[in-house]
Design a protein around this motif. Structure first.
Motif, PDB file in Angstrom:
ATOM      1  N   THR A  65      -3.055   4.441   2.109  1.00  0.00           N
ATOM      2  CA  THR A  65      -3.355   4.325   3.477  1.00  0.00           C
ATOM      3  C   THR A  65      -3.191   6.032   4.051  1.00  0.00           C
ATOM      4  O   THR A  65      -2.946   6.963   3.378  1.00  0.00           O
ATOM      5  N   ASN A  66      -3.707   5.930   5.107  1.00  0.00           N
ATOM      6  CA  ASN A  66      -3.703   7.341   5.789  1.00  0.00           C
ATOM      7  C   ASN A  66      -2.416   8.057   6.113  1.00  0.00           C
ATOM      8  O   ASN A  66      -2.172   9.043   5.783  1.00  0.00           O
ATOM      9  N   LEU A  67      -1.217   7.241   6.058  1.00  0.00           N
ATOM     10  CA  LEU A  67       0.206   7.436   6.171  1.00  0.00           C
ATOM     11  C   LEU A  67       0.627   8.301   4.716  1.00  0.00           C
ATOM     12  O   LEU A  67       1.415   9.286   4.594  1.00  0.00           O
ATOM     13  N   ASN A  68       0.377   7.572   3.829  1.00  0.00           N
ATOM     14  CA  ASN A  68       0.893   8.065   2.181  1.00  0.00           C
ATOM     15  C   ASN A  68       0.163   8.668   1.275  1.00  0.00           C
ATOM     16  O   ASN A  68       0.765   9.415   0.349  1.00  0.00           O
ATOM     17  N   LEU A  69      -1.265   8.881   1.596  1.00  0.00           N
ATOM     18  CA  LEU A  69      -1.963   9.518   0.774  1.00  0.00           C
ATOM     19  C   LEU A  69      -1.687  10.901   0.249  1.00  0.00           C
ATOM     20  O   LEU A  69      -1.813  11.272  -0.716  1.00  0.00           O
ATOM     21  N   PRO A  70      -1.200  11.540   1.225  1.00  0.00           N
ATOM     22  CA  PRO A  70      -0.890  13.024   1.192  1.00  0.00           C
ATOM     23  C   PRO A  70       0.057  13.153   0.250  1.00  0.00           C
ATOM     24  O   PRO A  70       0.192  13.975  -0.448  1.00  0.00           O
ATOM     25  N   THR A  71       1.039  11.898  -0.011  1.00  0.00           N
ATOM     26  CA  THR A  71       2.028  12.202  -0.803  1.00  0.00           C
ATOM     27  C   THR A  71       1.907  11.343  -2.548  1.00  0.00           C
ATOM     28  O   THR A  71       2.601  11.075  -3.152  1.00  0.00           O
ATOM     29  N   TRP A  72       0.368  11.256  -2.728  1.00  0.00           N
ATOM     30  CA  TRP A  72       0.177  10.298  -3.807  1.00  0.00           C
ATOM     31  C   TRP A  72       0.557  10.979  -5.060  1.00  0.00           C
ATOM     32  O   TRP A  72       1.346  10.225  -5.846  1.00  0.00           O
ATOM     33  N   ARG A  73       0.340  12.284  -5.322  1.00  0.00           N
ATOM     34  CA  ARG A  73       0.962  12.797  -6.641  1.00  0.00           C
ATOM     35  C   ARG A  73       2.217  12.650  -6.860  1.00  0.00           C
ATOM     36  O   ARG A  73       2.752  12.267  -7.917  1.00  0.00           O
TER      37      ARG A  73
END
Length: 341
Positions: free
Chosen positions: A155-163
Motif C-alpha cells: 500500500t501507499n503506507l508501507n511500500l517505502p519500507t518494502w526492502r
C-alpha cells in the motif's frame, strides 16, 4: 468437480481491524452473520472434502484462533489426512495454543508482516501491539521448525519500507514471502484513496523483490492478479504470479462459518449452502457460470484477456456490485493500460 483445495473461514470475529481487510462481511452490502456448532461444522467440512476430493484446506477468518473449537477442527482435518494451512494475524500464538498446534499439525503458517516499522504495521493492523506479537510468533514457530510464509500487502503506507520488511522476514527465518498488491473489498474499499499505490510504484517494488529473492534465495510470490496491461511480468525470472483460477481445479472455493460456499475468499457471492446442496450443483450453477464468464467491456479484444480474465472480478463485485465491472485497480489506472490486440 474435483478441487485441489478450498478455504474454510473458521470465524468472522477478529481482534484486529486492518485498514486493508477484504472480508465479505465487511462490505457495505449485508452478509449473513454467525457460525455453526462444532458437530455441524464438521459435517459441512466432511461433505466438502468428500465431494471436492480436496487434499488441502486453508483455515482463515477473522482470526481462526479466536474460535474455541479450532483445535477440534484441526484434529478432524488431520484425521482425514488433509494438509492444513493456517492464515492468522499472529496475535494468538501463546504457549498453550502453540502446544496444541505443534508439532506437524499445520503445514504452513501464513502470517502478515506489513512493515519493518512497528508504527506502520500496527496502524495497518488496527492494533497497537500487532507488530510485536506477530514477530514473536514467527520467531517461536521457526524455533519449533515450522514453515512460515510472511505476507506483505503493498500500500501507499508501507511500500517505502518494502526492502527492510523483506529483509526482516529473512532474518526471522521465513520460508517464503507473499507480495500482494492491495486488492480492495470490505473495509479496504473505504480506505481506497489512502492505500492505493500506483502501477509504477508497484513495478519498482517488484523489481526490488526480484533482487531480494536472488540475494537471499527466498521465494517471493505475487498471488493477487497483476494486470498484464499495466505490468510487465515477463521481465522477472524469480517471482511467481497468479491470476483468477475460478472454474479450474486450482480454484479456491470458500466455505464460510455457516456452510455457505463462495467462488473465492474475496468474493461476496454466495452460491448456496453445502449442508443443503451438493458441491457440484453449486460449482456448476448459473451463479458460478456468471462469475466465471464475466469480463469488463474494457478488456474486449485484448490478447491478455484469456490469461488475466479481466483482473479480479471478486473485487469488482465487492466494490461496485457488478461482477462484470472493472477491477477497481484497473479502473483507477485504465488510462495507463496497454492492450495488445
Amino acid at each position: 468437480m474435483k478441487q485441489r483445495s478450498f478455504v474454510f473461514e473458521v470465524i468472522q470475529a477478529c481482534n484486529h481491524d486492518c485498514l486493508h481487510c477484504y472480508n465479505a462481511w465487511k462490505n457495505a452490502a449485508p452478509y449473513p452473520a454467525g457460525q455453526l456448532d462444532t458437530p455441524t461444522t464438521l459435517t459441512a467440512l466432511s461433505k466438502m472434502l468428500d465431494q471436492t476430493g480436496a487434499a488441502l484446506v486453508s483455515l482463515s477468518g477473522g482470526e481462526p484462533l479466536l474460535r474455541p473449537d479450532v483445535f477440534q477442527i484441526v484434529d478432524y482435518l488431520n484425521s482425514r489426512r488433509v494438509t492444513v494451512n493456517l492464515i492468522s494475524n499472529g496475535s494468538q500464538f501463546i504457549p498453550a495454543n502453540l502446544r496444541r498446534l505443534l508439532p506437524d499439525r499445520i503445514s504452513i503458517f501464513e502470517l502478515p508482516l506489513l512493515s519493518a516499522d512497528r508504527a506502520i504495521h500496527d496502524r495497518m493492523s488496527g492494533s497497537e501491539d500487532a507488530f510485536d506479537r506477530v514477530t514473536m510468533a514467527i520467531a517461536d514457530l521457526k524455533a519449533a521448525r515450522q514453515r512460515v510464509v510472511c505476507v506483505f500487502v503493498a500500500t501507499n503506507l508501507n511500500l517505502p519500507t518494502w526492502r527492510e520488511t523483506a529483509e526482516l522476514a529473512v532474518a526471522l527465518g521465513a520460508d517464503g514471502i507473499m507480495f500482494n498488491r492491495f486488492n480492495p473489498g470490505g473495509r479496504g474499499f473505504a480506505n481506497l484513496s489512502m492505500l492505493q499505490a500506483t502501477p509504477a510504484e508497484l513495478q519498482a517494488a517488484m523489481d526490488e523483490a526480484e533482487m531480494i529473492s536472488g540475494e537471499y534465495q527466498i521465494p517471493i510470490s505475487c498471488p493477487i492478479a497483476m494486470p498484464p496491461c499495466l505490468f510487465d511480468t515477463a521481465r522477472y525470472q524469480r517471482l511467481t504470479f497468479g491470476f483468477c483460477a475460478a472454474g479450474t481445479e486450482r480454484a479456491y472455493f470458500t466455505l464460510d462459518p455457516l456452510g455457505n460456499v463462495r467462488p473465492c475468499n474475496h468474493s461476496p457471492r454466495i452460491l448456496g449452502n453445502i449442508l443443503q446442496q451438493d458441491f457440484d450443483e453449486l460449482a456448476q450453477s448459473e451463479t458460478m457460470r456468471e462469475f466465471m464468464q464475466a469480463r469488463p467491456p474494457f478488456c474486449g479484444g485484448c490478447k491478455h484477456e484469456k490469461v488475466c480474465l479481466g483482473g479480479c472480478k471478486a473485487a469488482a463485485e465487492a466494490c461496485h456490485g457488478c461482477v462484470g465491472g472493472m477491477d477497481p485497480f484497473l479502473a483507477a489506472f485504465a488510462g495507463e493500460a496497454t492492450k495488445p490486440r
